[in-house]
Scaffold this motif. Structure first.
Motif, PDB file in Angstrom:
ATOM      1  N   GLY A  83       0.796  -1.212   0.000  1.00 21.40           N
ATOM      2  CA  GLY A  83       0.000   0.000   0.000  1.00 21.40           C
ATOM      3  C   GLY A  83       0.831   1.264   0.000  1.00 21.40           C
ATOM      4  N   GLY A  84       2.044   1.176  -0.525  1.00 24.16           N
ATOM      5  CA  GLY A  84       2.891   2.364  -0.642  1.00 24.16           C
ATOM      6  C   GLY A  84       3.812   2.615   0.525  1.00 24.16           C
ATOM      7  N   CYS A  85       3.866   1.708   1.499  1.00 22.20           N
ATOM      8  CA  CYS A  85       4.731   1.950   2.655  1.00 22.20           C
ATOM      9  C   CYS A  85       6.082   1.249   2.544  1.00 22.20           C
ATOM     10  CB  CYS A  85       4.038   1.575   3.961  1.00 22.20           C
ATOM     11  SG  CYS A  85       3.931  -0.187   4.294  1.00 22.20           S
ATOM     12  N   MET A  86       6.359   0.571   1.429  1.00 19.01           N
ATOM     13  CA  MET A  86       7.644  -0.098   1.241  1.00 19.01           C
ATOM     14  C   MET A  86       8.306   0.324  -0.058  1.00 19.01           C
ATOM     15  SD  MET A  86       7.120  -4.063   2.351  1.00 19.01           S
ATOM     16  CE  MET A  86       6.476  -4.527   3.957  1.00 19.01           C
ATOM     17  N   THR A  87       9.636   0.366  -0.037  1.00 18.62           N
ATOM     18  CA  THR A  87      10.475   0.496  -1.217  1.00 18.62           C
ATOM     19  C   THR A  87      11.420  -0.692  -1.213  1.00 18.62           C
ATOM     20  OG1 THR A  87      10.357   2.903  -1.285  1.00 18.62           O
ATOM     21  CG2 THR A  87      12.297   1.893  -2.290  1.00 18.62           C
TER      22      THR A  87
END
Length: 278
Positions: free
Chosen positions: A82-86
């Protein structure tokens, strides 16, 4: 309130996570704090409980045939987050085609490369490794395990050769530039502007005044916050950094600005969560 990016997180598929954590714990002989289980789910849960909003995740390939499967796993976890990891990609020196591996890393949307000379058992400045750095220079940052007084794979003299040979390579030397050889690392590496460091697995061992001096030798714009999840719990790592008495600007640099710059991250400032008092 400060945004926090954890720039140093290992994650593993659930079915092998505990085995992987136990293997690394054995490699380091003893971990002074109880590790987590190594899954992405627990990383996000425990990290958010500590006030962390974003996580840079990766895993280490111990054989060349693991490279593609690890990279696809990391990309899948990033997509599910959901966009919290790279994610960073794995590479191995014995791969048949290094360029193909880098192209896959780029195609999967991963933002850099993770190498671990001490676990992958290669000298950080050997020719096969230098080929990887040459391919990544000006293209992808490399986060590399650095330092261990027990071995000679990744100690500061080797890191210095890499930094000097590839001045356009963004080289993030983990563990404050050299685990267990921190001060030698700072002396050798701080003069190379392409070298950054993260503070993972280091603050526990260093006296606050020594850690503060090392950070300021590099400069706060070249230090990234990292916990080394799952091997270190997040809250004590944040607390140890906050004990150093740095300026608000220095904390902003270390906790999130530098990682955002290196990995080209953008954030919605109206989003909730992921900040801590400082």
């Amino acid at each position: 309130m400060i945004r926090i990016i954890d720039s140093h997180c290992h994650i593993y598929p659930e079915k092998i996570a505990m085995r992987a954590v136990e293997s690394v714990e054995t490699f380091y002989e003893h971990l002074p704090r109880q590790p987590w289980n190594g899954t992405a789910e627990e990383l996000v849960r425990s990290g958010r409980d500590a006030g962390i909003s974003h996580f840079v995740v990766f895993s280490v390939a111990t054989t060349p045939h693991q490279v593609s499967s690890i990279n696809r796993f990391i990309a899948e976890e990033v997509s599910r987050s959901g966009g919290c990891m790279t994610g960073l990609g794995a590479m191995h020196l014995d791969s048949e085609n290094q360029e193909r591996d880098i192209l896959e890393i780029e195609a999967l949307g991963l933002k850099g490369v993770k190498l671990h000379p001490d676990i992958q058992k290669f000298e950080a400045d050997e020719p096969r490794a230098m080929e990887i750095y040459a391919r990544c220079e000006g293209r992808l940052p490399i986060c590399i395990h650095a330092g261990d007084r027990r071995y000679g794979y990744s100690n500061p003299d080797r890191m210095e050769k890499i930094a000097k040979a590839f001045p356009r390579l963004q080289l993030i030397c983990a563990h404050m530039g050299g685990w267990s050889v921190w001060e030698e690392a700072a002396e050798r590496l701080s003069k190379y502007p392409n070298v950054l460091v993260d503070c993972s697995s280091s603050l526990y061992w260093l006296k606050p005044e020594v850690a503060r001096a090392i950070i300021r030798k590099y400069g706060s714009r070249r230090v990234l916050f990292g916990t080394d999840y799952p091997f270190w719990p997040q809250k004590p790592e944040i607390e140890d950094l906050l004990k150093l008495g740095l300026t608000d600007d220095e904390y902003e640099d270390i906790f999130w600005r530098n990682a955002a710059d290196v990995y080209q991250l953008t954030f919605d400032d109206h989003a909730t969560g992921g900040t801590t008092d400082a």
